[in-house]
Design a protein around this motif. Structure first.
Motif, PDB file in Angstrom:
ATOM      1  N   GLN A  94       0.856  -1.179   0.000  1.00 40.11           N
ATOM      2  CA  GLN A  94       0.000   0.000   0.000  1.00 40.11           C
ATOM      3  C   GLN A  94       0.892   1.229   0.000  1.00 40.11           C
ATOM      4  O   GLN A  94       2.118   1.125   0.089  1.00 40.11           O
ATOM      5  N   MET A  95       0.270   2.399  -0.095  1.00 36.58           N
ATOM      6  CA  MET A  95       1.042   3.634  -0.156  1.00 36.58           C
ATOM      7  C   MET A  95       1.290   4.193   1.242  1.00 36.58           C
ATOM      8  O   MET A  95       0.396   4.189   2.095  1.00 36.58           O
ATOM      9  N   THR A  96       2.511   4.659   1.469  1.00 38.35           N
ATOM     10  CA  THR A  96       2.806   5.444   2.660  1.00 38.35           C
ATOM     11  C   THR A  96       2.241   6.844   2.453  1.00 38.35           C
ATOM     12  O   THR A  96       2.288   7.380   1.350  1.00 38.35           O
ATOM     13  N   PHE A  97       1.705   7.423   3.513  1.00 37.40           N
ATOM     14  CA  PHE A  97       1.157   8.774   3.368  1.00 37.40           C
ATOM     15  C   PHE A  97       1.413   9.591   4.619  1.00 37.40           C
ATOM     16  O   PHE A  97       1.799   9.056   5.667  1.00 37.40           O
ATOM     17  N   GLU A  98       1.230  10.892   4.493  1.00 39.30           N
ATOM     18  CA  GLU A  98       1.392  11.817   5.617  1.00 39.30           C
ATOM     19  C   GLU A  98       0.077  12.541   5.860  1.00 39.30           C
ATOM     20  O   GLU A  98      -0.623  12.898   4.911  1.00 39.30           O
ATOM     21  N   ILE A  99      -0.236  12.773   7.104  1.00 40.54           N
ATOM     22  CA  ILE A  99      -1.385  13.579   7.485  1.00 40.54           C
ATOM     23  C   ILE A  99      -0.882  14.763   8.301  1.00 40.54           C
ATOM     24  O   ILE A  99      -0.012  14.608   9.167  1.00 40.54           O
ATOM     25  N   TYR A 100      -1.410  15.944   8.007  1.00 42.95           N
ATOM     26  CA  TYR A 100      -0.968  17.175   8.682  1.00 42.95           C
ATOM     27  C   TYR A 100      -2.045  17.609   9.671  1.00 42.95           C
ATOM     28  O   TYR A 100      -3.171  17.943   9.277  1.00 42.95           O
ATOM     29  N   ALA A 101      -1.680  17.596  10.940  1.00 46.08           N
ATOM     30  CA  ALA A 101      -2.631  17.980  11.981  1.00 46.08           C
ATOM     31  C   ALA A 101      -2.905  19.478  11.962  1.00 46.08           C
ATOM     32  O   ALA A 101      -3.962  19.932  12.406  1.00 46.08           O
ATOM     33  N   ASN A 102      -1.954  20.262  11.468  1.00 49.49           N
ATOM     34  CA  ASN A 102      -2.127  21.704  11.346  1.00 49.49           C
ATOM     35  C   ASN A 102      -1.319  22.180  10.140  1.00 49.49           C
ATOM     36  O   ASN A 102      -0.615  21.382   9.501  1.00 49.49           O
ATOM     37  N   THR A 103      -1.397  23.446   9.806  1.00 48.25           N
ATOM     38  CA  THR A 103      -0.760  23.968   8.594  1.00 48.25           C
ATOM     39  C   THR A 103       0.044  25.224   8.894  1.00 48.25           C
ATOM     40  O   THR A 103      -0.251  25.945   9.851  1.00 48.25           O
ATOM     41  N   PRO A 104       1.081  25.516   8.064  1.00 46.19           N
ATOM     42  CA  PRO A 104       1.958  26.664   8.320  1.00 46.19           C
ATOM     43  C   PRO A 104       1.242  28.008   8.297  1.00 46.19           C
ATOM     44  O   PRO A 104       1.717  28.963   8.915  1.00 46.19           O
ATOM     45  N   ASN A 105       0.109  28.102   7.576  1.00 47.78           N
ATOM     46  CA  ASN A 105      -0.582  29.393   7.519  1.00 47.78           C
ATOM     47  C   ASN A 105      -1.295  29.734   8.825  1.00 47.78           C
ATOM     48  O   ASN A 105      -1.707  30.871   9.042  1.00 47.78           O
ATOM     49  N   LYS A 106      -1.440  28.737   9.723  1.00 48.15           N
ATOM     50  CA  LYS A 106      -2.119  28.988  10.994  1.00 48.15           C
ATOM     51  C   LYS A 106      -1.256  28.643  12.207  1.00 48.15           C
ATOM     52  O   LYS A 106      -1.620  28.971  13.333  1.00 48.15           O
ATOM     53  N   THR A 107      -0.125  27.968  11.974  1.00 48.71           N
ATOM     54  CA  THR A 107       0.683  27.445  13.082  1.00 48.71           C
ATOM     55  C   THR A 107       2.156  27.788  12.865  1.00 48.71           C
ATOM     56  O   THR A 107       2.637  27.752  11.731  1.00 48.71           O
ATOM     57  N   SER A 108       2.872  28.088  13.927  1.00 47.40           N
ATOM     58  CA  SER A 108       4.302  28.344  13.815  1.00 47.40           C
ATOM     59  C   SER A 108       5.022  27.052  13.440  1.00 47.40           C
ATOM     60  O   SER A 108       4.540  25.950  13.727  1.00 47.40           O
ATOM     61  N   THR A 109       6.185  27.185  12.836  1.00 53.16           N
ATOM     62  CA  THR A 109       6.939  26.018  12.374  1.00 53.16           C
ATOM     63  C   THR A 109       7.228  25.038  13.502  1.00 53.16           C
ATOM     64  O   THR A 109       7.110  23.821  13.325  1.00 53.16           O
ATOM     65  N   ASP A 110       7.555  25.566  14.684  1.00 53.09           N
ATOM     66  CA  ASP A 110       7.906  24.700  15.824  1.00 53.09           C
ATOM     67  C   ASP A 110       6.728  23.854  16.287  1.00 53.09           C
ATOM     68  O   ASP A 110       6.914  22.802  16.911  1.00 53.09           O
ATOM     69  N   GLU A 111       5.503  24.315  16.007  1.00 48.67           N
ATOM     70  CA  GLU A 111       4.314  23.629  16.497  1.00 48.67           C
ATOM     71  C   GLU A 111       3.648  22.752  15.441  1.00 48.67           C
ATOM     72  O   GLU A 111       2.614  22.126  15.717  1.00 48.67           O
ATOM     73  N   LEU A 112       4.217  22.692  14.234  1.00 48.66           N
ATOM     74  CA  LEU A 112       3.633  21.848  13.188  1.00 48.66           C
ATOM     75  C   LEU A 112       3.708  20.378  13.588  1.00 48.66           C
ATOM     76  O   LEU A 112       4.702  19.939  14.166  1.00 48.66           O
ATOM     77  N   VAL A 113       2.658  19.627  13.298  1.00 49.95           N
ATOM     78  CA  VAL A 113       2.620  18.200  13.610  1.00 49.95           C
ATOM     79  C   VAL A 113       2.323  17.413  12.335  1.00 49.95           C
ATOM     80  O   VAL A 113       1.304  17.628  11.679  1.00 49.95           O
ATOM     81  N   THR A 114       3.251  16.516  11.990  1.00 50.45           N
ATOM     82  CA  THR A 114       3.094  15.651  10.816  1.00 50.45           C
ATOM     83  C   THR A 114       3.070  14.203  11.280  1.00 50.45           C
ATOM     84  O   THR A 114       3.880  13.799  12.107  1.00 50.45           O
ATOM     85  N   GLU A 115       2.140  13.425  10.727  1.00 48.77           N
ATOM     86  CA  GLU A 115       2.061  12.002  11.036  1.00 48.77           C
ATOM     87  C   GLU A 115       2.361  11.197   9.777  1.00 48.77           C
ATOM     88  O   GLU A 115       1.713  11.380   8.747  1.00 48.77           O
TER      89      GLU A 115
END
Length: 382
Positions: A349-370
């Motif tokens: 199957q394909m590996t994928f990423e989900i973004y809990a938040n986005t750079p337009n609303k969140t600072s870089t330090d607080e970005l969460v990627t799964e």
């Protein structure tokens, strides 16, 4: 400001035609006047410049005073680019070109998806051209225009890159791989592999197995094992990334606008990115990405968007906080260090990423990627 909606515009450059500054119309191939184009754009039925629409908009933005002087407007640079971004796609030259490109793009996307599903079966231009609803000659030309390489080279590259990925992410023997792939024998595969990667299969496997040790400085992200339900993704496909960095931002902008229009993020839907290639194996300007957002199953997505279902199953989920500048190293660590030492192996199957938040609303330090890695147990756990 240019507020006259009844004005006629040159169907190439977007300059108003019914103004004093435009003294001449373009000409057709027989020398007659063509009142849909200005003389700066069309002469004897041929366009006088070969810029892309995007570059033309960019160019006018550099010289708004020149445009304003001719058109009698008072646009600032960004205002003019916004006006032309709305106007030009509806003009004859660009509308026809855009419609044709969109049609070709959609047809070739279908072919690429078929190739992905049947990569090691008999894939010939005759069958693929039928899928694209084109003659073989037309199909080959359009495929190269859209993808950037001819169809035979494309299929061969994907096969070899698939094998390369298996070599560095599993302990599968070459003889076992031969049972899965469309090469006549080990010697044929070895020659093709060495020609493409400039090294033998054993050397390639040894080189990339050592990469894991180089990544010890990368902190292993938090990992959990989850079983997820199937979900639907609306996506835009992005290719030839190295030459199209601005296009990448544009596509994400379209995804975000789409999400806003239907209040998707407010309803709990998430932005998703799917990489169809490994940056360690595929040249960066040939990497393929799908970027999109999860959507309801019942949703009819707008034209231009594709849809796919992420299948249910077991996934290892790696949580990454902060910017994604070291994401490629993290992937290396996951595939070359975590996976071989775990009790799991990859599923098809394909590996994928989900973004809990986005750079337009969140600072870089607080970005969460799964990162979701599809897995199955190497052996049944009692």
């Amino acid at each position: 400001m240019d507020i006259d909606n009844e004005k006629k515009y040159c169907q190439s450059c977007g300059m108003p035609l019914d103004i004093e500054g435009i003294s001449e119309y373009g000409t057709n191939s027989d020398g007659t006047l063509n009142q849909e184009f200005c003389s700066c754009c069309l002469n004897s039925g041929k366009y006088l410049f070969d810029f892309s629409m995007e570059y033309l908009i960019y160019l006018w933005g550099l010289f708004p005073d020149s445009y304003n002087q001719i058109a009698g407007t008072n646009y600032k640079s960004e205002e003019l680019r916004n006006v032309l971004s709305d106007r030009l796609p509806n003009l004859k030259r660009w509308k026809q070109k855009i419609n044709t490109v969109h049609i070709h793009y959609a047809l070739i996307i279908n072919v690429q998806e078929y190739i992905n599903r049947h990569l090691f079966e008999d894939l010939n231009s005759d069958n693929l051209s039928h899928i694209a609803c084109m003659s073989i000659y037309h199909f080959r030309r359009v495929f190269k225009d859209v993808v950037g390489e001819n169809v035979g080279d494309y299929i061969q590259r994907l096969r070899l890159e698939y094998i390369a990925f298996k070599l560095i992410s599993t302990n599968t023997r070459v003889s076992k791989l031969l049972e899965q792939i469309n090469f006549h024998n080990k010697h044929t595969l070895s020659r093709a592999f060495k020609k493409h990667f400039q090294m033998s299969i054993p050397a390639f496997r040894k080189t990339y197995s050592n990469v894991a040790y180089e990544n010890k400085i990368i902190k292993q992200p938090d990992c959990s094992i989850k079983r997820i339900k199937e979900f639907k993704v609306a996506y835009l496909k992005f290719e030839r990334t190295h030459r199209n960095k601005q296009a990448y931002s544009t596509l994400w902008g379209q995804i975000i606008e789409f999400a806003k229009k239907y209040n998707l993020t407010d309803k709990g839907f998430k932005y998703v990115s799917i990489s169809l290639d490994s940056l360690d194996i595929t040249e960066i300007d040939k990497c393929r990405f799908l970027i999109g957002i999860t959507v309801p199953y019942s949703m009819e997505v707008p034209k231009g968007f594709g849809t796919l279902n992420i299948q249910a199953g077991l996934y290892s989920v790696f949580n990454i906080k902060g910017g994604n500048h070291e994401l490629n190293k993290i992937y290396r660590s996951v595939y070359l260090d975590w996976l071989p030492n775990s009790k799991y192996r990859l599923r098809e199957q394909m590996t994928f990423e989900i973004y809990a938040n986005t750079p337009n609303k969140t600072s870089t330090d607080e970005l969460v990627t799964e990162i979701y890695l599809p897995i199955e147990a190497k052996q049944k756990i009692k």
